[in-house]
Structures are given as structure tokens and as C-alpha cells.
Design a protein around this motif. Structure first.
Motif, PDB file in Angstrom:
ATOM      1  N   SER A   1       0.885  -1.173   0.000  1.00 50.20           N
ATOM      2  CA  SER A   1       0.000   0.000   0.000  1.00 50.20           C
ATOM      3  C   SER A   1       0.916   1.214   0.000  1.00 50.20           C
TER       4      SER A   1
ATOM      5  N   CYS B   1       1.396   5.724  -1.148  1.00 52.60           N
ATOM      6  CA  CYS B   1       0.752   7.028  -1.352  1.00 52.60           C
ATOM      7  C   CYS B   1       1.769   7.966  -2.028  1.00 52.60           C
TER       8      CYS B   1
ATOM      9  N   PHE C   1      -1.845  11.847  -5.122  1.00 52.97           N
ATOM     10  CA  PHE C   1      -3.000  11.015  -4.752  1.00 52.97           C
ATOM     11  C   PHE C   1      -3.864  11.664  -3.666  1.00 52.97           C
TER      12      PHE C   1
ATOM     13  N   LYS D   1      -4.988   9.501  -0.771  1.00 50.78           N
ATOM     14  CA  LYS D   1      -5.489   8.182  -1.143  1.00 50.78           C
ATOM     15  C   LYS D   1      -4.330   7.262  -1.459  1.00 50.78           C
ATOM     16  N   THR D   2      -4.534   5.962  -1.254  1.00 54.52           N
ATOM     17  CA  THR D   2      -3.452   4.999  -1.448  1.00 54.52           C
ATOM     18  C   THR D   2      -3.689   4.169  -2.697  1.00 54.52           C
ATOM     19  N   PHE D   3      -2.639   3.535  -3.142  1.00 53.26           N
ATOM     20  CA  PHE D   3      -2.720   2.593  -4.253  1.00 53.26           C
ATOM     21  C   PHE D   3      -1.912   1.362  -3.886  1.00 53.26           C
ATOM     22  N   SER D   4      -2.022   0.306  -4.672  1.00 52.74           N
ATOM     23  CA  SER D   4      -1.381  -0.961  -4.349  1.00 52.74           C
ATOM     24  C   SER D   4      -0.656  -1.519  -5.557  1.00 52.74           C
ATOM     25  N   ARG D   5       0.472  -2.226  -5.256  1.00 50.32           N
ATOM     26  CA  ARG D   5       1.239  -2.913  -6.303  1.00 50.32           C
ATOM     27  C   ARG D   5       1.697  -4.269  -5.779  1.00 50.32           C
TER      28      ARG D   5
END
Length: 313
Positions: A285, A287, A291, A294-298
Motif C-alpha cells: 500500500s 501514497c 494522490f 489516497k493509497t494505491f497498491s502494487r
């Protein structure tokens, strides 16, 4: 000269003497009989009735006679003997009750039955110290032995050392993780090292801001002034954190050197490992400034993770 008057006076004196003798202190008596005699003389034989209250008062002040003293003593002795007899009977009854209560197995016998118990003492011959002695053991009784074994039970034949806490960490979350890693911890590792935490000192929505927030959500420490993302591994080592190139637990920090895997060529990057898969790959997770919190995932493979430095605790 006539002496009749003198005789009359002498008779009067005798009467007065009798009355005086009846109440003279020398006799030390005021009995009811003496009082009645005095009344008879004073009234020429006419007895005057006394009220019952007066009679009781006279009897009360009459000095005790030897007979009355003897009778009173005998009455007191009889009363004392009766009290002693009653007390002794009560004591015997209480003792018998206590004996029977303390020996519930003791047999009771009907009135008139007699029981006799006979004990036979067998002589025991003296044995010298040089003679061998037979073991003191009654027939039919197994001898006791010090030899034996014990176990934890049919379902627990061995201890599960891995389930026993070995950590001295003050942080309970770190203590639990250390119990899992006890066989691979770095030599001399101190779980209570300085954390460098004085509050979130990072700008909102930065990668460092999110890592600090998420670590605290998971109950793990993070420093407040650890620099840009690419500097976190060096800063963590300086504070005493365990840092290597292997992802071990959810909550580990994955550090990106400047330009590594698309990170900023100037500042580098950091991400939180949210999941470690059986094949060694991880899910993160992250940021960034664009963003807005807000977070994103890889997902990174095990080989990719091995190229990064990972901060544990």
C-alpha cells in the motif's frame, strides 16, 4: 403512817423493770416473743395485733441464731451440690457426643452388651548393626520404588517451544513478531531500541506520511525525522531497527532507492508491505503527492523484493 402507797409504787417499778429488761441492749434481742411479752406487761395482758409489715421488719432485724445459721449453711450446701451435679452431667454428655462425632466408624452397642478387645504383643528380637536386615514390608504390600517416569499427558508428549514467548520487547506487537523470528534474529538485537518517534513530521499525502500513519495503525514504530524515502533504511539502522532484504511480515517497510522501480530519482520512495505471499511476492500500500491522501497498491515478485531494503521493527 400508811405504806400502801409505797407498795403500789414498788409494783409499778417492777413492771417498769420488766419492760426495761425486755428491751435492754445487754440482751441483744428483739424477737417477736419478747415484743409480745412487753406488750402483755404494758397492756396488762391485752395483746395488740401487729401489722404483717411490722412483723416482717422485726424478723428482718432480729440477730441470727445459731440454729438459723446452721440451717442456712445446710441449705446452701445442698444447692451447691445440686449445681455441681447438673454441671458434671452436662460435661459428661458433651464429652460423649464429641467422642462419637470424632469416631463415626466406631460401632455402637445395645444396652447391656459388653465388648472385649484383646491385643497380642509379639516380641521383636534385637538386631546388631552388623547383621543384614530384611526390608520393612508387610506381606502382600508392594514395595515402593524411586524409579518412574512422568509425562505431560497422552496428547502432549513434547513442548512446543515456538509457542512460548521469549521476547523482552516492551511493545506487545513486536514481542509477538519476535517470537516468530526467534531463530533468525540478528545477534544482540535490542527490541527496545530508540524509535525516533515524536509525531508525524511528514507532509500530508507524501509516501513517508502514509508509511508513518500505517505503521501506527498496525502497532509498529516509525521515526518522525527519517528523511526522504530513499534514506529510511540508513536512518532505521542508526536507531537500532532490524533491516535486511527479506519481506517477513505485514507491516514491514519496503525502501526504494532513488529511481528504483519507478520511484523519484531524487527522493526515492517507501511503501508498506500489506501481504507476504507463499512464493515470496508481496502486495503493498503506497501514497504520493498526486494522490491527495489516497493509497494505491502494487505487487512485487520475490526477486524484486530482494533488491530492496526492508525495515522490520
Amino acid at each position: 403512817m400508811s405504806h400502801g402507797a409505797h407498795k403500789a409504787r414498788r409494783g409499778t417499778k417492777r413492771q417498769s423493770g420488766i419492760v426495761a429488761s425486755l428491751f435492754a441492749p445487754a440482751k441483744a434481742t428483739h424477737s417477736l416473743k419478747a415484743v409480745r411479752q412487753a406488750q402483755a406487761v404494758a397492756t396488762n395482758g391485752a395483746m395488740v395485733g401487729l401489722a404483717p409489715e411490722v412483723v416482717d421488719k422485726l424478723n428482718e432485724i432480729v440477730p441470727p441464731t445459731r440454729r438459723s445459721i446452721r440451717l442456712a449453711r445446710e441449705s446452701e450446701n445442698r444447692r451447691h451440690a445440686a449445681v455441681v451435679s447438673v454441671s458434671l452431667a452436662a460435661l459428661v454428655g458433651a464429652t460423649a457426643t464429641a467422642v462419637m462425632s470424632g469416631n463415626p466408624s466406631r460401632p455402637t452397642f445395645a444396652s447391656g452388651e459388653e465388648t472385649t478387645t484383646t491385643s497380642t504383643l509379639r516380641p521383636v528380637g534385637a538386631a546388631s548393626r552388623s547383621e543384614s536386615r530384611a526390608p520393612l514390608q508387610e506381606p502382600g504390600v508392594k514395595s515402593m520404588s524411586r524409579e518412574g517416569t512422568w509425562s505431560l499427558g497422552s496428547d502432549n508428549t513434547s513442548l512446543d517451544v515456538s509457542s512460548m514467548s521469549k521476547s523482552i520487547a516492551n511493545n506487545p506487537q513486536i514481542a509477538a513478531l519476535m517470537d516468530q523470528d526467534y531463530s533468525i534474529l540478528p545477534a544482540g538485537f535490542n527490541p527496545n531500541h530508540a524509535t525516533g518517534d515524536s509525531g508525524n513530521g511528514y507532509a500530508f499525502s507524501q509516501c513517508t506520511w502514509w508509511v508513518y500513519v500505517r505503521r501506527h495503525q498496525l502497532g509498529l514504530p516509525a521515526g518522525s525525522q527519517m528523511g526522504n524515502g530513499g534514506q529510511w533504511a540508513a536512518s532505521a539502522r542508526a536507531l537500532g531497527y532490524w533491516v535486511d532484504n527479506t519481506a517477513r511480515h505485514a507491516g514491514d517497510i519496503m525502501v526504494f532507492a532513488p529511481g528504483q522501480d519507478g520511484s523519484s530519482p531524487t527522493c526515492g520512495h517507501v511503501a508498506i508491505i500489506e501481504q507476504v505471499n507463499p512464493d515470496g511476492s508481496v502486495v503493498t500500500s503506497e501514497c504520493g503527492v498526486t494522490f491527495q491522501g489516497k493509497t494505491f497498491s502494487r505487487t512485487f515478485t520475490a526477486a524484486q523484493v530482494a533488491a530492496h531494503q526492508v525495515i522490520h521493527y
